[in-house]
Design an enzyme around this catalytic site. Structure first.
Site, mmCIF file in Angstrom:
data_model
loop_
_atom_site.group_PDB
_atom_site.id
_atom_site.type_symbol
_atom_site.label_atom_id
_atom_site.label_comp_id
_atom_site.label_asym_id
_atom_site.label_seq_id
_atom_site.Cartn_x
_atom_site.Cartn_y
_atom_site.Cartn_z
ATOM 1 N N CYS A 2 26.185 -30.286 2.155
ATOM 2 C CA CYS A 2 27.144 -29.432 2.118
ATOM 3 C C CYS A 2 28.612 -30.035 2.530
ATOM 4 O O CYS A 2 28.492 -30.829 3.342
ATOM 5 C CB CYS A 2 27.088 -28.352 3.088
ATOM 6 S SG CYS A 2 25.325 -27.229 2.587
ATOM 7 N N ARG A 27 28.868 -35.417 -2.387
ATOM 8 C CA ARG A 27 27.796 -35.134 -1.306
ATOM 9 C C ARG A 27 26.519 -34.369 -2.015
ATOM 10 O O ARG A 27 25.461 -34.415 -1.237
ATOM 11 C CB ARG A 27 28.345 -34.418 -0.281
ATOM 12 C CG ARG A 27 29.388 -35.172 0.434
ATOM 13 C CD ARG A 27 29.955 -34.335 1.618
ATOM 14 N NE ARG A 27 29.206 -34.273 2.709
ATOM 15 C CZ ARG A 27 29.179 -35.125 3.636
ATOM 16 N NH1 ARG A 27 30.075 -35.711 3.743
ATOM 17 N NH2 ARG A 27 28.262 -34.555 4.680
ATOM 18 N N TRP A 79 24.524 -26.880 -0.661
ATOM 19 C CA TRP A 79 23.467 -27.468 -1.252
ATOM 20 C C TRP A 79 22.345 -26.515 -0.525
ATOM 21 O O TRP A 79 22.177 -26.858 0.702
ATOM 22 C CB TRP A 79 23.229 -28.997 -0.910
ATOM 23 C CG TRP A 79 22.243 -29.750 -1.539
ATOM 24 C CD1 TRP A 79 22.187 -30.403 -2.562
ATOM 25 C CD2 TRP A 79 20.708 -30.068 -1.159
ATOM 26 N NE1 TRP A 79 21.081 -31.031 -2.729
ATOM 27 C CE2 TRP A 79 20.097 -30.649 -2.194
ATOM 28 C CE3 TRP A 79 19.965 -29.475 0.210
ATOM 29 C CZ2 TRP A 79 18.699 -30.986 -1.828
ATOM 30 C CZ3 TRP A 79 18.733 -30.025 0.373
ATOM 31 C CH2 TRP A 79 18.097 -30.726 -0.470
ATOM 32 N N ASN A 105 27.606 -26.375 7.476
ATOM 33 C CA ASN A 105 26.857 -27.567 6.802
ATOM 34 C C ASN A 105 25.814 -27.642 8.040
ATOM 35 O O ASN A 105 25.978 -27.975 9.096
ATOM 36 C CB ASN A 105 27.703 -28.680 6.937
ATOM 37 C CG ASN A 105 27.127 -30.070 6.260
ATOM 38 O OD1 ASN A 105 25.842 -29.778 6.124
ATOM 39 N ND2 ASN A 105 27.683 -31.444 6.615
ATOM 40 N N GLY A 106 24.640 -27.957 7.473
ATOM 41 C CA GLY A 106 23.467 -28.125 8.536
ATOM 42 C C GLY A 106 22.709 -27.034 8.703
ATOM 43 O O GLY A 106 22.595 -26.100 7.689
ATOM 44 N N GLU A 488 13.288 -50.878 -5.316
ATOM 45 C CA GLU A 488 14.826 -50.385 -5.762
ATOM 46 C C GLU A 488 14.881 -50.022 -7.217
ATOM 47 O O GLU A 488 15.614 -48.942 -7.468
ATOM 48 C CB GLU A 488 15.695 -51.401 -5.036
ATOM 49 C CG GLU A 488 17.200 -51.040 -5.464
ATOM 50 C CD GLU A 488 17.568 -49.789 -4.476
ATOM 51 O OE1 GLU A 488 16.900 -49.245 -3.562
ATOM 52 O OE2 GLU A 488 18.779 -49.254 -4.990
ATOM 53 N N LYS A 492 15.895 -46.218 -8.524
ATOM 54 C CA LYS A 492 17.405 -46.171 -9.244
ATOM 55 C C LYS A 492 16.753 -45.332 -10.425
ATOM 56 O O LYS A 492 17.431 -44.327 -11.266
ATOM 57 C CB LYS A 492 17.741 -47.409 -9.729
ATOM 58 C CG LYS A 492 18.562 -47.870 -8.535
ATOM 59 C CD LYS A 492 19.889 -47.399 -8.241
ATOM 60 C CE LYS A 492 20.395 -47.392 -6.849
ATOM 61 N NZ LYS A 492 19.422 -46.722 -5.860
ATOM 62 N N GLU A 495 15.630 -41.734 -9.726
ATOM 63 C CA GLU A 495 16.708 -40.550 -9.415
ATOM 64 C C GLU A 495 17.651 -40.393 -10.398
ATOM 65 O O GLU A 495 18.442 -39.361 -10.486
ATOM 66 C CB GLU A 495 17.489 -41.053 -8.048
ATOM 67 C CG GLU A 495 18.386 -42.229 -7.951
ATOM 68 C CD GLU A 495 18.846 -42.410 -6.795
ATOM 69 O OE1 GLU A 495 19.285 -41.868 -6.152
ATOM 70 O OE2 GLU A 495 19.105 -43.796 -6.334
ATOM 71 N N HIS A 511 -6.313 -52.811 -7.381
ATOM 72 C CA HIS A 511 -7.250 -51.887 -6.347
ATOM 73 C C HIS A 511 -7.111 -50.447 -6.919
ATOM 74 O O HIS A 511 -7.196 -49.640 -6.116
ATOM 75 C CB HIS A 511 -6.718 -52.101 -5.203
ATOM 76 C CG HIS A 511 -7.045 -53.531 -4.667
ATOM 77 N ND1 HIS A 511 -7.941 -53.851 -4.276
ATOM 78 C CD2 HIS A 511 -6.183 -54.622 -4.588
ATOM 79 C CE1 HIS A 511 -8.030 -55.397 -3.883
ATOM 80 N NE2 HIS A 511 -6.682 -55.651 -4.277
ATOM 81 N N LYS A 610 24.105 -37.063 -1.686
ATOM 82 C CA LYS A 610 24.565 -38.524 -1.554
ATOM 83 C C LYS A 610 24.322 -38.362 0.129
ATOM 84 O O LYS A 610 23.842 -39.445 0.503
ATOM 85 C CB LYS A 610 26.208 -38.527 -1.674
ATOM 86 C CG LYS A 610 26.874 -39.983 -1.206
ATOM 87 C CD LYS A 610 26.191 -41.217 -1.925
ATOM 88 C CE LYS A 610 26.637 -42.470 -1.552
ATOM 89 N NZ LYS A 610 25.907 -43.481 -2.446
#
Ligand code: AGP
Length: 615
Positions: A2, A27, A79, A105-106, A488, A492, A495, A511, A610
């Site tokens: 948020c 964000r 969010w 926010n939170g 990585e 990428k 996402e 395996h 973000k």
């Protein structure tokens, strides 16, 4: 997650707040809203929208109906955590009387108990959020005669969790009151007014006179000035922020998106990260770090904790620390570490790595490490971030603001800084000769040029990527440092392109996972010329024998790998310390191109934020 942005005393507050919200979009958000006080009528005017990717645009249309007179104004990007991402749950929320407007926010962790008490006292709720509880709590204090500032301070003791809140009250038309605990919130002053913001990048176009509110501090902002108090109501002082970023650094500057800008900026970002890190003789210098060489030499174990891309940087940090400094090192995902009951002591150094310095899982891991008796330092890109303040020491990546949700330049900068740290630790322990240090310093100093060459080399990585736009199943394989690159690259692609991309240590395929390989699967193999190249090529054969298409990340001029693969992504050859950093570059472009070709928003991939400020 948020975002909060608010202004008081400044002309055209609605436009300023909408611009602030746009700057906070990165964000991650799924709805947005604005509240302004109409000083003439002594009432709030509020608009909200919940349309993915278009909420701020919607607000701008709704703003045409706003009152002519506008006092203190607050905006929010939400969010969703508690309650669906719809208009009813979008912030700002109001109390029963509609007099108090609140953005948050939170998470208010004890919202269930609090709202049950408030409901039985007659408060009526109109959303499914935890946030609204805070508005009604403040309302109860205001009704009892407190001003907004006193009311907010009085509520802090009742709420548990990490949060940042900002409020307006129709009875105090030009006042914003804000408070925080752990979650980010800064405020800024101008000669005629003030702002409140979730981050520096959004605040910079308005002012550079910025302050960090401390935990459980409350700030009252008005055109007459700023008052900071603590939860008991006693005067307190917020910390002035040293701001080095320019306004332009947080803008696209002609690039189609932040991600392509940030990929292109990598050589410069790395140069900034490495600036001043070595003496002319190649001796590593980390003056920022508040730990002496003697203290460093006393640690017998290093534990690195982080999330996502930062975790991948830690994987190569661990390897560098063990190889160079000969200290046992391990890496853990921050959200797992926190609950691991790790055995830590004063001889353990914990390194929390985070671009934002705000990621809640990493922050809690850092706190847990300190609680268990370890020293904990932070690697952060954001100066003065929460982690930077709470850690026993900090080193900054200095890569400039990273706005794209997918970490690129900061990920590379973390790798590089952890390599410098490994050398610093090795030097502190007397593990490396002057010659070896000088060679390692030279290797790192050449890194920006190598990344530049990887970006601008003869091969068009984007053209290779476009051949795989329709593929839905990818495997990324590598060994040791090649596996960190694979991990990585897969993250990428997942996402950004929303396709399955599994990263495995290449030797582990036999395996179990190899049973998934069938014609049509695309396997990206990291085949750089380290000591494990031959073994990796054995894995390439195994994949091809089962009908997979192999795309190899290999070094320029490596004809053997080129002959064994269906396609290659070439990078310049590099030494062991920087090889995994250079190897990531074509995979950033690979994911970017496939995502764009699939019509995805690379700066704001679906469901992602973000900065992840909730657990
Ligand atoms: C990277 O592309 C991701 N968006 C994500 O994994 C990120 O690295 C992670 O959330 C950690 O963030 P931090 O570095 O700010 O702590």
């Amino acid at each position: 997650m948020c975002g909060i942005f608010g202004v008081t005393g400044l002309p055209d507050p609605l436009t300023l707040v909408a611009d602030g919200l746009r700057a906070l979009e990165y964000r991650g958000y799924d709805s947005a809203g604005i509240v302004t006080v109409d000083p003439e009528r002594g009432e709030l005017w509020r608009c909200r929208a919940a349309e993915r990717g278009r909420s701020i645009e919607k607000l701008e249309t709704k703003m045409h109906d706003a009152p002519v007179h506008r006092g203190a104004t607050l905006g929010h990007t939400r969010w969703a955590t508690h309650g669906a991402p719809n208009e009813e749950n979008a912030h700002p929320h109001v109390d029963c009387s509609g007099r108090i407007g609140l953005v948050h926010n939170g998470i208010i962790e004890n919202h269930r108990e609090l709202s049950a008490e408030l409901r039985s006292a007659g408060h009526a709720f109109s959303s499914a959020t935890d946030t609204e509880t805070f508005a009604h709590l403040v309302e109860s204090k205001v009704r009892a005669g407190a001003c907004l500032r006193e009311a907010v301070a009085a509520c802090l003791g009742s709420v548990t969790g990490d949060f940042a809140v900002a409020l307006v009250d129709a009875a105090e038309p030009h006042t914003i009151v804000a408070a925080r605990r752990t979650s980010p919130l800064i405020f800024g002053r101008t000669p005629i007014g003030a702002i409140v913001s979730s981050d520096i990048a959004a605040a910079l176009p308005t002012t550079r006179d910025l302050y960090q509110l401390g935990d459980d501090q409350v700030v009252e902002l008005s055109p007459d000035g700023v008052v900071v108090i603590d939860a008991s109501g006693a005067p307190a002082e917020a910390r002035r922020l040293a701001v080095s970023w320019s306004v332009e650094a947080a803008q696209k500057s002609g690039y189609p998106d932040f991600m392509s800008k940030e990929i292109a900026e990598q050589p410069v970002a790395l140069a900034q990260t490495l600036l001043g890190r070595f003496s002319s003789a190649g001796v590593p210098e980390l003056e920022e770090l508040a730990l002496s060489r003697r203290e460093l030499a006393g640690f017998n174990r290093v534990v690195l904790v982080a999330c996502g891309s930062s975790y991948h940087a830690c994987m190569s940090g661990r390897d560098a620390i063990e190889r160079l400094a000969k200290v046992p090192a391990e890496v853990d995902i921050a959200s797992e570490f926190r609950y691991r009951e790790a055995v830590l002591g004063a001889d353990t150094l914990v390194i929390a790595v985070s671009q934002s310095g705000e990621t809640i899982d990493t922050l809690h891991a850092l706190r847990e490490a300190r609680r268990r008796g370890a020293k904990a330092i932070a690697v952060s890109n954001v100066v003065d971030s929460v982690m930077a303040r709470e850690a026993d020491g900090v080193i900054y990546t200095h890569a400039g603001p990273e706005i794209g949700v997918a970490s690129t330049k900061c990920h590379l900068a973390q790798h590089a800084l952890l390599a410098v740290f490994a050398l610093h630790l090795a030097h502190s322990r007397g593990e490396l000769s002057g010659e070896s240090l000088a060679a390692a310093a030279a290797e790192l100093t050449a890194l920006p040029g190598l990344v530049e060459a990887a970006l601008t080399g003869s091969q068009d990585h984007a053209a290779v990527a476009r051949r795989y736009v329709g593929v839905n199943d990818f495997y990324f394989l590598g060994r040791r440092s090649g596996f960190t690159v694979a991990a990585e690259g897969a993250l990428k692609l997942k996402e950004l392109a929303y396709v399955r991309a599994e990263a495995y240590p290449a030797g582990e395929m036999k395996h179990g996972p190899i049973s998934l390989i069938e014609p049509g699967a695309v396997v990206v193999v990291i085949a750089l010329r380290d000591g494990l190249w031959e073994k990796v090529m054995g894995n390439v054969e195994e994949m091809r024998a089962r009908g997979a298409t192999v795309v190899a990340v290999c070094e320029e001029g490596d004809q053997e790998t080129e002959a064994a693969a269906d396609a290659v992504l070439k990078v310049p050859g590099a030494g062991a310390l920087v090889r995994p950093i250079v190897g990531v570059v074509p995979l950033q472009r690979f994911a970017y191109e496939i995502a764009r070709a699939r019509g995805n928003d690379v700066d704001r991939p679906r469901n992602l934020a973000k900065v992840v400020t909730v657990e």
